[in-house]
Design a protein around this motif. Structure first.
Motif, PDB file in Angstrom:
ATOM      1  N   PHE A 176      -3.121  -3.090  -1.387  1.00  0.00           N
ATOM      2  CA  PHE A 176      -4.175  -2.273  -0.795  1.00  0.00           C
ATOM      3  C   PHE A 176      -4.353  -0.963  -1.564  1.00  0.00           C
ATOM      4  CE2 PHE A 176      -6.223   0.347   2.440  1.00  0.00           C
ATOM      5  CZ  PHE A 176      -7.132  -0.543   2.986  1.00  0.00           C
ATOM      6  N   ILE A 245     -10.943  -6.173   0.075  1.00  0.00           N
ATOM      7  CA  ILE A 245     -10.112  -4.974   0.244  1.00  0.00           C
ATOM      8  C   ILE A 245     -10.823  -3.746  -0.314  1.00  0.00           C
ATOM      9  CG2 ILE A 245      -7.975  -3.867  -0.518  1.00  0.00           C
ATOM     10  CD1 ILE A 245      -6.647  -6.602  -0.398  1.00  0.00           C
ATOM     11  N   LYS A 249     -11.848  -0.464   1.862  1.00  0.00           N
ATOM     12  CA  LYS A 249     -11.396   0.890   1.538  1.00  0.00           C
ATOM     13  C   LYS A 249     -12.568   1.841   1.356  1.00  0.00           C
ATOM     14  CE  LYS A 249      -8.066   1.781  -1.245  1.00  0.00           C
ATOM     15  NZ  LYS A 249      -7.210   1.855  -2.432  1.00  0.00           N
ATOM     16  N   ALA A 313      -6.938  -3.034   7.942  1.00  0.00           N
ATOM     17  CA  ALA A 313      -6.261  -2.728   6.678  1.00  0.00           C
ATOM     18  C   ALA A 313      -4.756  -2.927   6.804  1.00  0.00           C
ATOM     19  CB  ALA A 313      -6.569  -1.286   6.267  1.00  0.00           C
ATOM     20  N   ILE A 316      -4.041  -6.572   6.692  1.00  0.00           N
ATOM     21  CA  ILE A 316      -4.169  -7.096   5.332  1.00  0.00           C
ATOM     22  C   ILE A 316      -2.918  -6.740   4.516  1.00  0.00           C
ATOM     23  CG2 ILE A 316      -5.451  -6.849   3.162  1.00  0.00           C
ATOM     24  CD1 ILE A 316      -7.989  -6.568   4.808  1.00  0.00           C
ATOM     25  N   GLU A 317      -2.475  -5.485   4.621  1.00  0.00           N
ATOM     26  CA  GLU A 317      -1.266  -5.088   3.896  1.00  0.00           C
ATOM     27  C   GLU A 317      -0.055  -5.903   4.340  1.00  0.00           C
ATOM     28  OE1 GLU A 317      -0.637  -0.934   2.371  1.00  0.00           O
ATOM     29  OE2 GLU A 317      -1.811  -0.491   4.166  1.00  0.00           O
TER      30      GLU A 317
END
Length: 474
Positions: A176, A245, A249, A313, A316-317
C-alpha cells in the motif's frame, strides 16, 4: 555580469574569473590545435549548464514551473548568459552538440518515447563511421556555430534526483505504501527530492521514465506507479490490484484535503455568525449559520467516507500481508521438504545414529585399555612425596610473605612514631620560642612603665622645689 554568470562564478569551480574570456570565446578551433584546452572548456560548460538547470535558474517558458531536469536550449538561454564585458558565449552551441553526441543530453521527446535504456549504446556502421570521422577531424567540416534549439533532458540531473528518490523511498515497506497514482506521486514527491525546489510536471514524467526504464526501481504504466520492493525484480507489470490501490490512495488523499477545507470553512462561518450577532445583523447571522449547517453535513459525510476508505485500505494491507505470509510459508515448506529429502528419512537417520554409537563404544573401549596399561607404571609414593614437597614449598612461601609483611608493618609503625615524635618536638620548640618572646615583650613593657613612672615623679618634685626657693628668698 549577468545573474547566471554571477551564480556560476560563485558555485562552479571551472568558472574562475581568469577563465571567463576563454570560456566565452569561440574555442571550436582548439579541437585540433589544443585538444586538452578544448575538452576543459567543454567540460566546464557542460557542468555549468547542468548546475543552472538543477538550481532552477535556467530560462524556462513564461509562467511555467522551472524544470530541474530539462534544459530549454534557445535564444533566451544565450541572452540570459550575455554580459557587457564578455558578450554572448560563442561556443555554447558546440557544447550542446558535444553533450548530445555523448548522450549527456537527450532530446525530451526521444527520452520519453525510447523503448531501450539510455545507457544502451548499440554499435552500427554509421555510428562507427561517425566516430572515425570525428577522431580524424573530418567531422569538423560539418560543425555549426548555431545553438541546437529544443528541450533536452540533463541525464546527470536525472541520476542525482533518482538517487535522492531511492533514499526517500527506502522506508516504504508495505504494498500500500509503495503504490501511487501519477497525480498522487507528484503531490507526494514534487517538493521532497530537491531541497528548496519543486519538480515540474515534465520533471515528474522524466523521472518516472528514468526510474522505470533505465534504473528498474519502479513500475510505471503511465497512470500507476509502484516502487519495487527488495526481491521483487521479477515483477514486470502493474496489476489491476496495484491500479485499484493507487486510485484508493488518491481518493483518500483528496477526501482528506476536502475535510481539512470544510473544517476551516465551518470555523470561518462560526466566526462570521458571531460577528453578525455582535453587530445585531440577524439576516447575516442566519445565513452564516445555514451555510455552516450545510458545511457540517457535508463534512460529516466526508468523514464517513474517509473512515470507510481507510477500513478498505486496512483490509487490503492485511490481505497483502497474508499473501506474503502464505508465499513465505510455501517457500519454507518447500525448503523443509528439500532438506528432509537430503536427510534421507528417519530410517537413514537411525542407521547413522547406530553407526555413531558403535564407533563411540569402540573408542571408549580403546581408551579403557590404554588407561589400564598406563596405570601399571605409576608410583603412588613418588606422587605423595612430590605433593608433600609442593605443599611444604607453598607453606614456606606463605610464611616468608607473612614475615615480610610483619617487618614492613613494624617499619611503618616505627616511622610513624618517629614522625609523630619529631612533630611534637617541633611544636614544643615553637611554643617555647613564643613563650620566650612573650616574656621578653612583658619585661620590656614593665621597664618602660617604670621609666615612665620615674619621669612623672621627677616632674612633680621640680615644681615643689621651685615654690620653696622663692619663699626662702623672701
Amino acid at each position: 555580469m549577468s545573474q547566471l554568470l554571477d551564480y556560476l562564478v560563485e558555485n562552479e569551480p571551472g568558472f574562475r574569473r581568469a577563465r571567463l574570456p576563454a570560456l566565452y570565446s569561440d574555442f571550436q578551433s582548439q579541437r585540433t590545435l589544443n585538444p586538452d584546452g578544448y575538452q576543459a572548456n567543454v567540460s566546464a560548460w557542460r557542468r555549468a549548464l547542468s548546475r543552472l538547470v538543477r538550481s532552477g535558474l535556467a530560462p524556462s517558458p513564461r509562467g511555467a514551473t522551472p524544470s530541474l531536469l530539462v534544459l530549454n536550449s534557445n535564444e533566451q538561454l544565450l541572452r540570459a548568459l550575455e554580459t557587457k564585458q564578455y558578450g554572448r558565449p560563442l561556443a555554447v552551441g558546440t557544447v550542446v552538440r558535444e553533450a548530445l553526441a555523448a548522450k549527456d543530453l537527450v532530446p525530451l521527446s526521444e527520452f520519453l518515447n525510447a523503448k531501450e535504456s539510455i545507457y544502451h549504446r548499440p554499435w552500427s556502421v554509421w555510428g562507427l563511421a561517425a566516430w572515425t570521422m570525428k577522431q580524424l577531424g573530418v567531422a569538423d567540416y560539418l560543425r555549426s556555430e548555431k545553438l541546437p534549439v529544443g528541450e533536452f533532458v540533463v541525464v546527470a540531473n536525472a541520476e542525482e534526483v533518482g538517487k535522492l528518490f531511492g533514499d526517500r523511498s527506502e522506508a516504504a515497506a508495505s504494498r500500500f505504501e509503495r503504490t501511487f497514482s501519477k497525480t498522487h506521486f507528484y503531490k507526494t514527491f514534487n517538493s521532497q527530492l530537491v531541497e528548496g525546489k519543486q519538480l515540474s510536471q515534465t520533471d515528474i514524467g522524466v523521472l518516472l521514465k528514468f526510474l522505470s526504464r533505465d534504473k528498474g526501481v519502479v513500475l510505471y504504466d503511465g497512470e500507476t506507479v509502484k516502487i519495487k520492493a527488495p526481491g521483487q525484480d521479477n515483477q514486470t507489470a502493474i496489476t489491476e490490484e496495484d491500479a485499484s490501490i493507487a486510485q484508493l490512495k488518491e481518493m483518500l488523499e483528496y477526501l482528506t484535503h476536502q475535510t481539512a477545507l470544510l473544517s476551516t470553512r465551518v470555523d470561518e462561518l462560526t466566526t462570521t455568525a458571531k460577528e453578525a450577532v455582535a453587530k445585531k445583523n440577524r439576516v447575516a447571522a442566519l445565513a452564516a449559520l445555514k451555510s455552516k449547517k450545510l458545511a457540517e453535513t457535508t463534512l460529516e459525510r466526508r468523514f464517513t467516507t474517509v473512515s470507510q476508505l481507510e477500513e478498505v485500505a486496512a483490509k487490503i494491507e492485511q490481505a497483502s500481508d497474508n499473501l506474503q505470509l502464505v508465499k513465505v510459508m510455501e517457500a519454507s515448506g518447500e525448503a523443509l521438504r528439500t532438506l528432509h529429502a537430503q536427510v534421507g528419512g528417519a530410517e537413514r537417520v537411525e542407521e547413522v545414529v547406530d553407526r555413531l554409537r558403535e564407533q563411540m563404544s569402540a573408542a571408549d573401549e580403546v581408551n579403557s585399555i590404554l588407561a589400564e596399561s598406563a596405570g601399571a607404571v605409576v608410583d603412588e609414593a613418588e606422587i605423595d612425596d612430590e605433593l608433600a614437597a609442593l605443599e611444604a614449598e607453598e607453606k614456606a612461601k606463605v610464611a616468608e610473605a607473612e614475615r615480610k609483611k610483619a617487618e614492613a608493618e613494624k617499619a611503618r609503625r616505627d616511622a610513624e612514631m618517629a614522625r609523630e615524635a619529631e612533630e611534637t618536638r617541633r611544636r614544643l620548640e615553637a611554643i617555647e620560642k613564643i613563650a620566650a618572646e612573650t616574656q621578653k615583650q612583658e619585661q620590656a613593657e614593665t621597664q618602660e612603665a617604670e621609666a615612665l613612672m620615674s619621669r612623672m615623679s621627677l616632674e612633680e618634685m621640680v615644681p615643689e622645689r621651685q615654690r620653696e626657693e622663692p619663699q626662702a628668698a623672701v
